[in-house]
Scaffold this motif. Sequence first.
Motif, PDB file in Angstrom:
ATOM      1  N   SER A  33     -17.002  51.720 -26.855  1.00  0.00           N
ATOM      2  CA  SER A  33     -15.618  51.654 -26.922  1.00  0.00           C
ATOM      3  C   SER A  33     -15.179  50.956 -25.655  1.00  0.00           C
ATOM      4  N   LYS A  34     -15.591  51.613 -24.286  1.00  0.00           N
ATOM      5  CA  LYS A  34     -15.370  51.004 -23.220  1.00  0.00           C
ATOM      6  C   LYS A  34     -15.458  49.349 -23.083  1.00  0.00           C
ATOM      7  N   GLN A  35     -16.812  49.115 -23.633  1.00  0.00           N
ATOM      8  CA  GLN A  35     -17.215  47.776 -23.689  1.00  0.00           C
ATOM      9  C   GLN A  35     -16.467  46.760 -24.475  1.00  0.00           C
ATOM     10  N   LEU A  36     -15.896  47.470 -25.422  1.00  0.00           N
ATOM     11  CA  LEU A  36     -14.923  46.705 -26.440  1.00  0.00           C
ATOM     12  C   LEU A  36     -13.618  46.310 -25.769  1.00  0.00           C
ATOM     13  N   ILE A  37     -13.356  47.368 -25.155  1.00  0.00           N
ATOM     14  CA  ILE A  37     -11.772  47.149 -24.680  1.00  0.00           C
ATOM     15  C   ILE A  37     -12.096  46.186 -23.388  1.00  0.00           C
ATOM     16  N   SER A 100      -9.826  45.124 -29.543  1.00  0.00           N
ATOM     17  CA  SER A 100      -8.985  46.361 -29.675  1.00  0.00           C
ATOM     18  C   SER A 100      -8.778  47.014 -31.178  1.00  0.00           C
ATOM     19  N   ALA A 101      -8.868  46.439 -32.235  1.00  0.00           N
ATOM     20  CA  ALA A 101      -8.877  46.869 -33.629  1.00  0.00           C
ATOM     21  C   ALA A 101     -10.200  47.523 -33.827  1.00  0.00           C
ATOM     22  N   ASP A 102     -11.048  47.003 -33.387  1.00  0.00           N
ATOM     23  CA  ASP A 102     -12.504  47.799 -33.447  1.00  0.00           C
ATOM     24  C   ASP A 102     -12.534  49.293 -33.076  1.00  0.00           C
ATOM     25  N   PHE A 149     -34.132  39.643 -30.087  1.00  0.00           N
ATOM     26  CA  PHE A 149     -34.462  39.830 -31.536  1.00  0.00           C
ATOM     27  C   PHE A 149     -35.706  38.816 -31.898  1.00  0.00           C
ATOM     28  N   ASN A 150     -36.687  39.296 -32.744  1.00  0.00           N
ATOM     29  CA  ASN A 150     -37.817  38.418 -33.247  1.00  0.00           C
ATOM     30  C   ASN A 150     -37.603  37.803 -34.297  1.00  0.00           C
ATOM     31  N   HIS A 151     -37.472  36.609 -34.622  1.00  0.00           N
ATOM     32  CA  HIS A 151     -37.283  35.793 -35.896  1.00  0.00           C
ATOM     33  C   HIS A 151     -38.162  36.467 -36.951  1.00  0.00           C
ATOM     34  N   LYS A 152     -37.516  36.629 -37.944  1.00  0.00           N
ATOM     35  CA  LYS A 152     -38.080  37.240 -39.252  1.00  0.00           C
ATOM     36  C   LYS A 152     -38.487  38.639 -39.030  1.00  0.00           C
ATOM     37  N   ASP A 153     -38.374  39.157 -37.986  1.00  0.00           N
ATOM     38  CA  ASP A 153     -38.613  40.844 -37.994  1.00  0.00           C
ATOM     39  C   ASP A 153     -37.653  41.551 -38.541  1.00  0.00           C
ATOM     40  N   SER A 154     -37.762  42.676 -39.034  1.00  0.00           N
ATOM     41  CA  SER A 154     -36.651  43.469 -39.782  1.00  0.00           C
ATOM     42  C   SER A 154     -36.040  44.573 -38.823  1.00  0.00           C
ATOM     43  N   TYR A 155     -34.698  44.563 -38.790  1.00  0.00           N
ATOM     44  CA  TYR A 155     -33.996  45.485 -37.881  1.00  0.00           C
ATOM     45  C   TYR A 155     -32.830  46.098 -38.582  1.00  0.00           C
ATOM     46  N   THR A 156     -32.369  47.310 -38.130  1.00  0.00           N
ATOM     47  CA  THR A 156     -30.988  47.696 -38.501  1.00  0.00           C
ATOM     48  C   THR A 156     -29.944  47.444 -37.230  1.00  0.00           C
ATOM     49  N   ILE A 157     -28.965  46.625 -37.612  1.00  0.00           N
ATOM     50  CA  ILE A 157     -27.910  46.247 -36.899  1.00  0.00           C
ATOM     51  C   ILE A 157     -26.859  46.874 -36.768  1.00  0.00           C
ATOM     52  N   TYR A 158     -26.180  47.637 -35.947  1.00  0.00           N
ATOM     53  CA  TYR A 158     -24.985  48.252 -36.012  1.00  0.00           C
ATOM     54  C   TYR A 158     -23.889  47.369 -35.261  1.00  0.00           C
ATOM     55  N   TYR A 159     -22.821  47.061 -35.959  1.00  0.00           N
ATOM     56  CA  TYR A 159     -21.894  46.167 -35.192  1.00  0.00           C
ATOM     57  C   TYR A 159     -20.419  46.759 -35.564  1.00  0.00           C
ATOM     58  N   ALA A 160     -19.551  46.222 -34.544  1.00  0.00           N
ATOM     59  CA  ALA A 160     -18.056  46.549 -34.750  1.00  0.00           C
ATOM     60  C   ALA A 160     -17.495  45.377 -35.794  1.00  0.00           C
ATOM     61  N   PRO A 161     -16.982  45.808 -36.769  1.00  0.00           N
ATOM     62  CA  PRO A 161     -16.596  45.206 -37.950  1.00  0.00           C
ATOM     63  C   PRO A 161     -15.807  44.142 -37.985  1.00  0.00           C
ATOM     64  N   ARG A 162     -14.799  44.032 -37.102  1.00  0.00           N
ATOM     65  CA  ARG A 162     -13.731  43.123 -37.160  1.00  0.00           C
ATOM     66  C   ARG A 162     -14.122  41.884 -35.991  1.00  0.00           C
ATOM     67  N   SER A 163     -14.665  42.478 -34.872  1.00  0.00           N
ATOM     68  CA  SER A 163     -15.305  41.263 -33.908  1.00  0.00           C
ATOM     69  C   SER A 163     -16.612  40.768 -34.348  1.00  0.00           C
ATOM     70  N   MET A 165     -19.347  42.144 -33.088  1.00  0.00           N
ATOM     71  CA  MET A 165     -19.869  42.463 -31.889  1.00  0.00           C
ATOM     72  C   MET A 165     -20.830  43.483 -32.155  1.00  0.00           C
ATOM     73  N   ILE A 166     -22.406  42.927 -31.846  1.00  0.00           N
ATOM     74  CA  ILE A 166     -23.395  43.959 -31.998  1.00  0.00           C
ATOM     75  C   ILE A 166     -23.284  44.857 -30.997  1.00  0.00           C
ATOM     76  N   VAL A 167     -23.506  46.127 -31.333  1.00  0.00           N
ATOM     77  CA  VAL A 167     -23.603  47.341 -30.318  1.00  0.00           C
ATOM     78  C   VAL A 167     -24.710  47.935 -30.162  1.00  0.00           C
ATOM     79  N   ALA A 168     -25.385  47.748 -31.217  1.00  0.00           N
ATOM     80  CA  ALA A 168     -26.916  48.243 -31.158  1.00  0.00           C
ATOM     81  C   ALA A 168     -27.749  47.825 -32.105  1.00  0.00           C
TER      82      ALA A 168
END
Length: 178
Positions: A33-37, A100-102, A149-163, A165-168
């Motif tokens: 949240s601090k990073q997004l602010i 901010s919305a995120d 990120f490695n091209h074609k590798d599989s990941y779970t990506i967590y991101y802020a929905p409006r912006s 922005m990948i957070v983890a």
Amino acid sequence: MNPKNQNTLFERLGFDEKDLDDNRKNRLSYQQSKQLIAAAQKTKLVILGILFLSGIILLPLSHVIQAQPGSFAMGVAILVGWVIWAGLLVFRLQRGDSYSADVTQGRVDTVRGEVECSASATSNRRIHYQLQVGTTTFSKVEPTVYEAFNHKDSYTIYYAPRSKMIVAAEHLEAYDLD
């Protein structure tokens, strides 16, 4: 999970196990949240700075135009152009407040699958980095994040929905997808 790759993700995206635990529960951590602010404040400062500088440029230009006989139409055209420019920047300032919305929403969205990494050069020789997982595209990716990120590798990506922005992110083994 590949520990070496996961450590790179921790480092490049700036998150830790606690952040990841919050993200797995579909919420932003306090640190995220601090990073997004901070990102929201930076965006606002840049746009306001551009408005201020364009106003400073317009002021002396208006005096030059007033000194020229018969240049009323040119002055009006420049003023209208500046008003349109300022309007677009203000619109972008309001619309660009997605960070901010995120933070207000406090949640993260998740996408899981094979990552397509791509980079493209623009006409002014800047490189734009993009990641895509299924139908979800992350189009404004920093080079250091892109390189984690490695091209074609599989990941779970967590991101802020409006912006978007990948957070983890978590690197997955191929057999983990089912």
